[in-house]
Design an enzyme around this catalytic site. Structure first.
Site, PDB file in Angstrom:
ATOM      1  N   SER A  73     -19.947  42.804  53.108  1.00 53.63           N
ATOM      2  CA  SER A  73     -20.247  42.305  51.761  1.00 53.63           C
ATOM      3  C   SER A  73     -18.978  42.272  50.920  1.00 53.63           C
ATOM      4  O   SER A  73     -17.920  42.763  51.327  1.00 53.63           O
ATOM      5  CB  SER A  73     -21.285  43.214  51.078  1.00 53.63           C
ATOM      6  N   SER A  75     -18.443  43.764  48.023  1.00 58.95           N
ATOM      7  CA  SER A  75     -18.408  44.833  47.021  1.00 58.95           C
ATOM      8  C   SER A  75     -17.037  45.472  46.867  1.00 58.95           C
ATOM      9  O   SER A  75     -16.745  46.088  45.850  1.00 58.95           O
ATOM     10  CB  SER A  75     -19.442  45.913  47.362  1.00 58.95           C
ATOM     11  N   LYS A 130     -16.983  52.393  49.870  1.00 64.88           N
ATOM     12  CA  LYS A 130     -16.637  52.280  48.456  1.00 64.88           C
ATOM     13  C   LYS A 130     -15.397  53.133  48.197  1.00 64.88           C
ATOM     14  O   LYS A 130     -14.865  53.773  49.099  1.00 64.88           O
ATOM     15  CB  LYS A 130     -17.790  52.783  47.564  1.00 64.88           C
ATOM     16  N   SER A 214     -21.274  45.197  42.943  1.00 56.95           N
ATOM     17  CA  SER A 214     -21.297  46.363  43.813  1.00 56.95           C
ATOM     18  C   SER A 214     -22.434  47.297  43.413  1.00 56.95           C
ATOM     19  O   SER A 214     -22.495  47.754  42.262  1.00 56.95           O
ATOM     20  CB  SER A 214     -19.960  47.109  43.731  1.00 56.95           C
TER      21      SER A 214
END
Length: 255
Positions: A73, A75, A130, A214
């Site tokens: 993704s 994010s 992250k 995100s």
């Protein structure tokens, strides 16, 4: 449905190892070769003997040294793009037993600015990636997409507007002297403002570098230490689509 690959790999190692060992202890001596012909092993034993060493090496490397992942993704854009293949250091934050995730050797702790792979609290079998922005005991606040840690604004330096995404600006953000790329919309999204929260002991506050695209700790809360997988440290390939050619133009370390 997410596949528990570590468990599958462990089972394959155990099954092939048991077959090989059982044959060596109980079956091999009873086999007799025809005159002038080598001893013929059962097919299942041949496969077990061939695959066990390879599976065992992969299992050890993947569990305790380094593990590859693909970014699914946006994010973490612009730091990591969809299609990036990355490597994750599995021992940077301590050695953990595969499957159970129990830490057996304490080596290090996450630092602000680290890019970390983990299992989020709401999806315990799905890998997320992250950036660590909050350590245990930190006070975290976000105001107009400006991150505050313990009441101090984390420096942001404007780079340019994103020509592919009107209204989005690219910037440098600095966490404890660690500078990294990030992106934010001029008009903050739903998670561009959050009240002050305190990170509990044994937990971490995670945010994606693509701040308005995100789902992270601003949505689903803190990440427990027991669910850490490892530290992302390098991009080794980029493969955007199945029918496209792999690219190595993004190979390098992860800031």
């Amino acid at each position: 449905m997410d596949i528990n690959f570590p468990l599958i790999l462990l089972l394959l190692v155990v099954v092939t190892g048991v077959i090989w060992l059982f044959d060596a202890l109980f079956l091999a001596r009873g086999r007799k070769a025809a005159k002038g012909q080598p001893v013929q092993e059962p097919v299942v034993v041949e496969y077990a003997k061939s695959f066990f060493p390879v599976l065992a090496i992969v299992f050890v490397l993947r569990s305790f040294v380094v593990e590859p992942f693909q970014i699914p993704s946006a994010s973490m854009d612009p730091t990591l793009e969809v299609g990036d293949f990355i490597l994750v250091n599995k021992y940077a934050y301590g050695l953990r037993l595969p499957v159970s995730r129990t830490k057996v050797v304490d080596i290090g702790e996450p630092k602000r600015g680290d890019v970390m792979v983990f299992f989020p609290p709401h999806m315990n079998e799905t890998y997320y990636i992250k950036r660590v922005v909050g350590l245990p005991g930190d006070e975290i606040r976000v105001e107009n997409n400006q991150l505050y840690v313990n009441g101090e604004a984390m420096p942001q330096e404007f780079i340019r507007f994103d020509t592919q995404n009107p209204g989005r600006e690219l910037m440098w953000e600095t966490l404890d002297g660690h500078r990294h790329l990030a992106a934010k919309q001029q008009r903050p999204g739903p998670y561009g403002n959050i009240r002050t929260v305190t990170v509990p002991e044994g937990y971490y506050f995670m945010m994606g570098d693509n701040r308005d695209n995100s789902l992270d700790s601003r949505k689903w809360g803190f990440v427990p230490e027991k669910d850490i997988v490892g530290k992302a440290f390098a991009i080794w390939m980029h493969w955007d689509k199945l029918l496209s050619l792999p690219s190595f133009s993004r190979v390098g370390g992860i800031d």
